[in-house]
Design a protein around this motif. Structure first.
Motif, short mmCIF file in Angstrom:
data_model
loop_
_atom_site.label_atom_id
_atom_site.label_comp_id
_atom_site.label_asym_id
_atom_site.label_seq_id
_atom_site.Cartn_x
_atom_site.Cartn_y
_atom_site.Cartn_z
N MET A 18 -2.00 17.67 18.64
CA MET A 18 -0.66 18.32 18.88
C MET A 18 -0.84 19.39 17.97
SD MET A 18 3.03 17.18 18.02
CE MET A 18 2.66 16.65 16.26
N VAL A 19 -0.21 20.69 18.39
CA VAL A 19 -0.06 21.81 17.64
C VAL A 19 1.52 21.84 17.58
CG1 VAL A 19 -0.25 24.31 17.40
CG2 VAL A 19 -2.32 23.14 18.34
N MET A 20 1.78 21.83 16.34
CA MET A 20 3.30 21.49 16.22
C MET A 20 3.98 23.08 16.58
SD MET A 20 4.34 18.84 14.47
CE MET A 20 5.65 19.41 13.54
N ARG A 70 -1.91 19.88 14.29
CA ARG A 70 -2.19 20.88 13.58
C ARG A 70 -0.81 21.81 13.12
NH1 ARG A 70 -6.30 18.40 13.16
NH2 ARG A 70 -8.13 18.58 13.72
N GLU A 71 -0.93 22.71 12.31
CA GLU A 71 0.30 23.76 11.97
C GLU A 71 0.36 24.47 13.36
OE1 GLU A 71 -3.31 25.74 10.57
OE2 GLU A 71 -2.72 23.91 10.47
N HIS A 72 1.71 25.22 13.29
CA HIS A 72 2.05 25.76 14.45
C HIS A 72 1.18 27.43 14.29
CE1 HIS A 72 4.49 29.31 12.61
NE2 HIS A 72 4.61 28.41 11.79
N THR A 73 0.61 27.69 13.32
CA THR A 73 -0.11 28.83 13.52
C THR A 73 -1.61 28.64 13.77
OG1 THR A 73 -0.79 28.65 10.82
CG2 THR A 73 1.28 30.12 11.47
N PHE A 74 -2.08 27.45 13.97
CA PHE A 74 -3.29 27.40 14.31
C PHE A 74 -4.09 27.92 15.09
CE2 PHE A 74 -6.69 24.32 16.56
CZ PHE A 74 -7.39 24.09 15.33
N LEU A 75 -3.43 28.14 16.38
CA LEU A 75 -4.34 28.98 17.63
C LEU A 75 -4.09 30.28 17.49
CD1 LEU A 75 -2.61 27.01 20.42
CD2 LEU A 75 -5.05 26.75 19.60
N SER A 76 -3.22 30.79 16.26
CA SER A 76 -3.38 32.58 15.99
C SER A 76 -4.54 32.50 14.98
CB SER A 76 -2.21 32.97 15.74
OG SER A 76 -1.27 32.28 14.56
N ASN A 77 -5.02 31.62 14.32
CA ASN A 77 -5.90 31.81 13.11
C ASN A 77 -6.83 32.61 13.90
OD1 ASN A 77 -8.22 31.32 11.55
ND2 ASN A 77 -6.99 29.89 10.44
N PRO A 78 -7.59 33.59 12.77
CA PRO A 78 -8.45 34.64 13.21
C PRO A 78 -10.09 33.99 13.44
CG PRO A 78 -7.86 35.25 11.22
CD PRO A 78 -7.01 34.31 11.86
N HIS A 79 -9.96 32.76 12.97
CA HIS A 79 -11.38 32.07 12.74
C HIS A 79 -11.45 31.01 14.03
CE1 HIS A 79 -12.33 33.50 9.00
NE2 HIS A 79 -11.15 32.96 8.49
N VAL A 132 -6.76 24.03 25.80
CA VAL A 132 -5.64 24.18 25.08
C VAL A 132 -4.68 24.03 26.19
CG1 VAL A 132 -3.73 25.50 23.98
CG2 VAL A 132 -6.22 25.77 23.19
N LEU A 133 -3.61 23.34 26.09
CA LEU A 133 -2.67 22.87 27.07
C LEU A 133 -1.09 23.26 26.34
CD1 LEU A 133 -2.06 21.76 29.73
CD2 LEU A 133 -1.60 19.77 28.86
N GLU A 134 -0.57 24.35 27.04
CA GLU A 134 0.70 24.77 26.52
C GLU A 134 1.67 24.46 27.56
OE1 GLU A 134 -0.19 29.32 26.74
OE2 GLU A 134 -0.41 29.18 24.71
N VAL A 135 2.69 24.21 26.82
CA VAL A 135 3.93 23.24 27.66
C VAL A 135 5.15 24.00 27.00
CG1 VAL A 135 3.72 21.08 26.45
CG2 VAL A 135 4.85 21.44 28.66
N ALA A 136 6.29 24.28 27.65
CA ALA A 136 7.43 24.52 27.14
C ALA A 136 8.27 23.28 27.01
CB ALA A 136 8.24 25.70 28.06
N ASN A 137 9.18 23.33 26.11
CA ASN A 137 10.20 21.95 25.80
C ASN A 137 10.84 21.51 27.06
OD1 ASN A 137 11.21 19.99 24.51
ND2 ASN A 137 13.09 21.06 23.82
N ALA A 138 11.43 22.47 28.04
CA ALA A 138 12.10 21.97 29.49
C ALA A 138 11.18 21.38 30.06
CB ALA A 138 12.62 23.49 29.71
N ASP A 139 9.82 22.02 30.42
CA ASP A 139 8.77 21.04 31.06
C ASP A 139 8.44 19.83 30.66
OD1 ASP A 139 8.34 23.15 33.23
OD2 ASP A 139 8.12 24.47 31.60
N LEU A 140 8.12 19.70 29.49
CA LEU A 140 7.85 18.51 28.84
C LEU A 140 8.98 17.60 28.87
CD1 LEU A 140 5.77 17.35 26.69
CD2 LEU A 140 7.26 18.30 24.58
N ARG A 141 10.36 17.83 28.87
CA ARG A 141 11.43 16.84 29.24
C ARG A 141 11.50 16.42 30.61
NH1 ARG A 141 15.02 20.59 26.34
NH2 ARG A 141 15.70 21.00 28.31
#
Length: 161
Positions: A18-20, A70-79, A132-141
């Motif tokens: 999970m990415v927070m 992982r922290e919320h910035t994980f996917l935007s890390n330049p590495h 990476v699987l991205e999901v919005a809260n409304a869809d998650l519910r």
């Protein structure tokens, strides 16, 4: 908290990490007296504010229980490797009573009430290499929180206690 629990449940069900989400606090957490929900030394701080995970969760306990996050910035890390960034799939879930739309090149829509236990298999059918699987809260519910078995649900609940 429910959204984070559901997100962790989905990550567990698909065998992922999970990415927070970005967390927002409406009141500071401070070991001493607060004034109007703020640390008295930073009264100019606006509310709500982007707060650290340990303002809302016991991260040491999560680490002890080996919660995969992982922290919320994980996917935007330049590495972050480019192949991870390039293999994103957006998951949506149809509203109750509506048909799921056909899958797209970087999107999957599942029927309302799809069990979390089935999401990984269903996404891999059209996107076998997704990272990476991205999901919005409304869809998650709109997903069913079933993790596939009673022992899986019991193990998941034990982690969050």
């Amino acid at each position: 908290r429910q959204a984070v629990r559901d997100l962790l449940g989905l990550a567990t069900a698909v065998g992922g990490i999970m990415v927070m989400p970005k967390l927002w606090c409406f009141c500071d957490r401070y070991w001493n007296a607060l004034s109007k929900c703020r640390n008295p030394h930073v009264m100019g701080m606006g509310l709500p504010f982007n707060c650290p995970m340990d303002s809302l969760y016991l991260t040491d306990r999560w680490n002890d229980k080996k919660v995969k996050f992982r922290e919320h910035t994980f996917l935007s890390n330049p590495h972050m490797p480019a192949e991870v960034r390039a293999n994103r799939v957006t998951l949506t879930v149809a509203r109750k009573g509506e048909q799921a739309r056909p899958h797209g090149p970087d999107a999957v829509e599942l029927p309302y009430g799809t069990p979390m236990a089935d999401v990984g298999r269903l996404v891999r059918q059209s996107h076998p290499q997704f990272r990476v699987l991205e999901v919005a809260n409304a869809d998650l519910r709109r997903l069913c929180r079933w993790l596939g078995s009673a022992p899986a649900a019991t193990a998941f609940n034990a982690v969050l206690r």
